[in-house]
Write a protein that holds these residues in place. Structure first.
Motif, PDB file in Angstrom:
ATOM      1  N   ALA A 210       0.815  -1.213   0.000  1.00 54.08           N
ATOM      2  CA  ALA A 210       0.000   0.000   0.000  1.00 54.08           C
ATOM      3  C   ALA A 210       0.848   1.262   0.000  1.00 54.08           C
ATOM      4  N   HIS A 211       1.941   1.260   0.768  1.00 55.32           N
ATOM      5  CA  HIS A 211       2.762   2.463   0.919  1.00 55.32           C
ATOM      6  C   HIS A 211       4.006   2.442   0.033  1.00 55.32           C
ATOM      7  N   GLY A 212       4.130   1.431  -0.825  1.00 57.34           N
ATOM      8  CA  GLY A 212       5.283   1.347  -1.712  1.00 57.34           C
ATOM      9  C   GLY A 212       4.969   1.688  -3.150  1.00 57.34           C
ATOM     10  N   LEU A 213       3.766   1.349  -3.613  1.00 62.12           N
ATOM     11  CA  LEU A 213       3.379   1.657  -4.977  1.00 62.12           C
ATOM     12  C   LEU A 213       3.437   3.168  -5.188  1.00 62.12           C
ATOM     13  N   GLY A 214       4.133   3.594  -6.235  1.00 61.74           N
ATOM     14  CA  GLY A 214       4.255   5.013  -6.536  1.00 61.74           C
ATOM     15  C   GLY A 214       5.364   5.714  -5.792  1.00 61.74           C
ATOM     16  N   VAL A 215       6.018   5.015  -4.863  1.00 59.68           N
ATOM     17  CA  VAL A 215       7.083   5.627  -4.060  1.00 59.68           C
ATOM     18  C   VAL A 215       8.408   4.910  -4.270  1.00 59.68           C
ATOM     19  N   LEU A 216       8.387   3.581  -4.297  1.00 53.42           N
ATOM     20  CA  LEU A 216       9.611   2.791  -4.398  1.00 53.42           C
ATOM     21  C   LEU A 216       9.648   2.039  -5.732  1.00 53.42           C
ATOM     22  N   GLY A 217      10.823   1.561  -6.079  1.00 54.86           N
ATOM     23  CA  GLY A 217      10.995   0.848  -7.340  1.00 54.86           C
ATOM     24  C   GLY A 217      11.162   1.812  -8.500  1.00 54.86           C
ATOM     25  N   GLU A 218      11.650   1.296  -9.606  1.00 55.82           N
ATOM     26  CA  GLU A 218      11.880   2.132 -10.782  1.00 55.82           C
ATOM     27  C   GLU A 218      10.567   2.773 -11.243  1.00 55.82           C
ATOM     28  N   GLY A 219      10.548   4.094 -11.264  1.00 57.55           N
ATOM     29  CA  GLY A 219       9.347   4.800 -11.689  1.00 57.55           C
ATOM     30  C   GLY A 219       8.161   4.612 -10.774  1.00 57.55           C
ATOM     31  N   GLY A 220       8.377   4.124  -9.543  1.00 59.36           N
ATOM     32  CA  GLY A 220       7.278   3.912  -8.604  1.00 59.36           C
ATOM     33  C   GLY A 220       6.562   2.589  -8.762  1.00 59.36           C
ATOM     34  N   ARG A 221       7.245   1.586  -9.346  1.00 56.24           N
ATOM     35  CA  ARG A 221       6.597   0.302  -9.605  1.00 56.24           C
ATOM     36  C   ARG A 221       6.379  -0.540  -8.364  1.00 56.24           C
ATOM     37  N   GLY A 222       6.866  -0.090  -7.225  1.00 55.83           N
ATOM     38  CA  GLY A 222       6.540  -0.744  -5.971  1.00 55.83           C
ATOM     39  C   GLY A 222       7.688  -1.495  -5.350  1.00 55.83           C
ATOM     40  N   THR A 223       7.496  -1.892  -4.096  1.00 53.30           N
ATOM     41  CA  THR A 223       8.539  -2.550  -3.322  1.00 53.30           C
ATOM     42  C   THR A 223       8.887  -3.931  -3.854  1.00 53.30           C
ATOM     43  N   PRO A 224       7.922  -4.776  -4.258  1.00 55.62           N
ATOM     44  CA  PRO A 224       8.321  -6.062  -4.846  1.00 55.62           C
ATOM     45  C   PRO A 224       9.205  -5.893  -6.073  1.00 55.62           C
ATOM     46  N   ALA A 225       8.892  -4.916  -6.928  1.00 51.84           N
ATOM     47  CA  ALA A 225       9.735  -4.667  -8.098  1.00 51.84           C
ATOM     48  C   ALA A 225      11.126  -4.227  -7.676  1.00 51.84           C
ATOM     49  N   ALA A 226      11.212  -3.362  -6.668  1.00 48.28           N
ATOM     50  CA  ALA A 226      12.507  -2.893  -6.189  1.00 48.28           C
ATOM     51  C   ALA A 226      13.339  -4.039  -5.631  1.00 48.28           C
ATOM     52  N   ALA A 227      12.674  -5.042  -5.057  1.00 50.02           N
ATOM     53  CA  ALA A 227      13.373  -6.196  -4.477  1.00 50.02           C
ATOM     54  C   ALA A 227      13.611  -7.305  -5.489  1.00 50.02           C
TER      55      ALA A 227
END
Length: 397
Positions: A210-227
């Motif tokens: 909920a708090h990762g989409l749009g904030v983390l990951g390339e272009g805001g793709r989310g925490t699972p994408a960043a990991a």
């Protein structure tokens, strides 16, 4: 008192059945734990660091126009559950683009992020399954665990070894469940380590982003994408459309066979009215804007870092943000509530988290960064929080 006389007493004074609610209210008042609804005007003069509009898109003209256009085309409501009349072509379009953006095979949109978490856990947590849940998880995950027919084990916060011990001792199917970014202190779960633990045990990993989409990951793709976990065959993610995307609703992302199962087994999908077209249209408009403006997530993280630095320099006990959430600890529940009210009186809206909303029992102010905040806004916000802080909120000199 005999049972019959007790019944006569309640019958002659029917309102007495709710007397216990007044006693509970008085207890909350004494403990500084009363919560009240506070309607805000459309043109609130407050500097808002309480809401979750991380990318500043809730009032963006393009997002509002997308919501307005969807309502004009499809109507005010979806008219039924997703399996009856509540699935429009717009819902299918949103699901396809959301799954592609986040890197998952498929997506399923529900009426809220809360409903998405209940759907994932109750549909996947069948009898005989073990759910291992982080102690810091959001209330929606906790309630999903309670409603599932699975056995549930709650383990210490952000502790992959504790997950490993529980999962390795269970011979049947199992899920590990965690927030990606925890909503109280804003820290990130050790997703790579948890994924390795799950894979070794043959378990699935369910991540609330909920708090990762749009904030983390390339272009805001989310925490699972960043990991590096997006699209993995044993990973399921849930998201909300009400934070970075500035709209309302939620979604489950994962392998197509998981989404197919939820369509047939998730009660919050089967028996709930589908997401309103305006919310679906607004979320889709925000997602497309984010794809075109991938710099917004980096800006919100920079705002969070800047706010943290200012608050720490003022001597406050503030958590270092991993995403957009900043937590400032207060000495006690009543002082936290009064502190938040003083901030409001000086033109600043902040969140106030008190028991039972906080799993560690520590009251705090919760501030949220937004990509559209200026450096002057950060100076104002930090100065207000520091100036109104109660005794005991600062580190000893």
């Amino acid at each position: 008192m005999h049972e019959d006389s007790r019944e006569d007493s309640f019958a002659s004074s029917p309102g007495r059945v709710f007397d216990r609610l007044d006693e509970a209210h008085e207890g909350r008042e004494r403990a500084g734990l009363t919560r009240r609804l506070r309607p805000r005007p459309a043109d609130s003069p407050l500097l808002d660091l309480a809401g979750n509009d991380y990318l500043g898109l809730a009032r963006h003209p393009e997002v509002v126009a997308a919501a307005r256009g969807a309502a004009a085309r499809w109507g005010a409501g979806s008219t039924g559950s997703r399996l009856v009349t509540g699935t429009t072509e717009l819902h299918a379009e949103l699901e396809a683009e959301l799954a592609a953006f986040c890197g998952f095979e498929a997506a399923l949109v529900l009426a809220s992020g809360y409903a998405a978490n209940l759907a994932a856990l109750t549909a996947l947590g069948e009898a005989g399954t073990l759910i291992v849940s982080d102690a810091g998880n959001h209330a929606s995950l906790i309630d999903g665990c309670r409603l599932a027919r699975a056995e549930v084990a709650v383990v210490p916060h952000a502790d992959p070894e504790a997950f490993r011990k529980e999962l390795s001792a269970h011979p049947g199917p199992a899920l590990a469940v965690t927030d990606a970014v925890f909503s109280v202190d804003g820290d990130i779960a050790p997703l790579r380590d948890l994924s390795a633990v799950c894979r070794a045990a043959g378990a699935a990993l369910v991540v609330d982003d909920a708090h990762g989409l749009g904030v983390l990951g390339e272009g805001g793709r989310g925490t699972p994408a960043a990991a590096g976990l997006a699209g993995q065959p044993d990973v399921v993610a849930t998201v909300t459309l009400s934070k970075s995307l500035g709209s309302q609703g939620g979604a489950v992302l994962g392998p197509a066979r998981v989404i197919r199962h939820l369509v047939n087994a998730a009660r919050t999908l089967i028996f709930d009215t589908g997401l309103a077209p305006a919310a679906a249209g607004g979320a889709l408009g925000a997602l497309r804007l984010l794809r075109r403006e991938p710099e917004r997530p980096a800006r919100v993280r920079a705002v969070a870092t800047g706010l943290h630095g200012r608050l720490a320099a003022a001597g406050l006990d503030v958590t270092r943000p991993d995403a957009a959430v900043i937590s400032v600890r207060a000495p006690a529940p009543g002082e936290a509530s009064a502190w938040a009210e003083r901030c409001r009186e000086e033109g600043l809206a902040v969140g106030c988290f008190r028991p039972p909303s906080v799993p560690d029992g520590i009251s705090r102010l919760r501030l949220t960064a937004r990509a559209d905040l200026t450096e002057a806004d950060l100076d104002t916000a930090a100065g207000t929080v520091a100036r109104t802080a109660p005794p005991g909120a600062r580190h000893p000199a």
